[in-house]
Design a protein around this motif. Structure first.
Motif, mmCIF file in Angstrom:
data_model
loop_
_atom_site.group_PDB
_atom_site.id
_atom_site.type_symbol
_atom_site.label_atom_id
_atom_site.label_comp_id
_atom_site.label_asym_id
_atom_site.label_seq_id
_atom_site.Cartn_x
_atom_site.Cartn_y
_atom_site.Cartn_z
ATOM 1 N N ALA A 18 17.258 16.489 -5.532
ATOM 2 C CA ALA A 18 16.476 16.584 -4.315
ATOM 3 C C ALA A 18 15.606 15.358 -4.148
ATOM 4 C CB ALA A 18 15.595 17.834 -4.370
ATOM 5 N N GLY A 19 15.268 15.071 -2.909
ATOM 6 C CA GLY A 19 14.242 14.086 -2.625
ATOM 7 C C GLY A 19 12.899 14.729 -2.915
ATOM 8 N N VAL A 20 11.867 13.936 -3.008
ATOM 9 C CA VAL A 20 10.559 14.480 -3.370
ATOM 10 C C VAL A 20 10.082 15.527 -2.368
ATOM 11 C CG1 VAL A 20 9.148 12.702 -2.245
ATOM 12 C CG2 VAL A 20 8.300 13.868 -4.283
ATOM 13 N N ASP A 41 12.560 7.245 0.257
ATOM 14 C CA ASP A 41 13.497 8.151 0.927
ATOM 15 C C ASP A 41 14.809 8.339 0.156
ATOM 16 O OD1 ASP A 41 11.750 8.661 3.015
ATOM 17 O OD2 ASP A 41 12.601 7.107 4.311
ATOM 18 N N ALA A 42 15.314 7.277 -0.456
ATOM 19 C CA ALA A 42 16.612 7.352 -1.138
ATOM 20 C C ALA A 42 16.515 7.871 -2.571
ATOM 21 C CB ALA A 42 17.285 5.981 -1.132
ATOM 22 N N ASP A 94 18.725 0.881 -5.436
ATOM 23 C CA ASP A 94 18.206 -0.482 -5.453
ATOM 24 C C ASP A 94 19.101 -1.430 -4.654
ATOM 25 O OD1 ASP A 94 15.882 0.010 -6.798
ATOM 26 O OD2 ASP A 94 16.608 -0.621 -8.756
ATOM 27 N N GLY A 95 19.678 -0.930 -3.584
ATOM 28 C CA GLY A 95 20.506 -1.771 -2.719
ATOM 29 C C GLY A 95 21.936 -1.846 -3.192
ATOM 30 N N GLU A 96 22.300 -2.960 -3.816
ATOM 31 C CA GLU A 96 23.680 -3.141 -4.268
ATOM 32 C C GLU A 96 24.036 -2.252 -5.446
ATOM 33 O OE1 GLU A 96 24.954 -7.182 -4.834
ATOM 34 O OE2 GLU A 96 23.475 -7.885 -3.377
#
Length: 149
Positions: A2-4, A41-42, A64-66
């Motif tokens: 889950a997200g926070v 958010d991610a 962290d993007g890539e």
């Protein structure tokens, strides 16, 4: 996972309490655990609960993007040795999909992460009084159908 904002308040409290109990108190390592990344958010939190809702273990998945980053892997002292860290890692790696995954492993846990295909990518370093090594697992290429004859 889950997200926070999706974690029940008591579960979130218990997640941070467990991280504090193990990383700060047990390992005698005062550091700023609440670094703001839990709120992104991610970010996803993988949380193992018993039937009563007690947090048995948790980890944090960061985008962290890539690449993806796994961190704050922790199992409650009372339930260590039952394979729960493996359950957490299986869930986290499912979240990562085919992307490269990075983590900073406590040096004594290097072999555990090697079992998941991680390789040491740099020298050992001291992070807040605990020795770590950077590790990564290469992204898994997408399968491409062979050309038709």
């Amino acid at each position: 996972m889950a997200g926070v904002d999706d974690l029940p308040v008591r579960t979130a409290y218990d997640v941070w309490r467990l991280r504090q109990q193990v990383f700060v108190v047990e390992q005698d390592c005062p550091y700023p655990d609440l670094d703001g990344r839990d709120l992104e958010d991610a970010t996803r939190h993988v949380v193992l609960l018993d039937d009563d809702g007690t947090v048995l273990g948790t980890l944090r998945f960061l985008d962290d993007g890539e690449w993806a980053r796994i961190g704050r892997v922790v199992v409650a002292p009372a339930v260590r040795g039952r394979g729960l860290a493996a359950v957490l890692m299986d869930e986290a790696l499912a979240l990562c999909g085919d992307r490269e995954v990075r983590l900073d492993a406590q040096t004594g846990l290097t072999a555990f992460y090697e079992g998941y295909g991680f390789e040491v990518t740099g020298p050992e370093f001291d992070e807040d009084g605990v020795m770590h090594v950077p590790m990564a697992r290469a992204g898994r290429p997408h399968r491409v159908a062979p050309p038709r004859p």
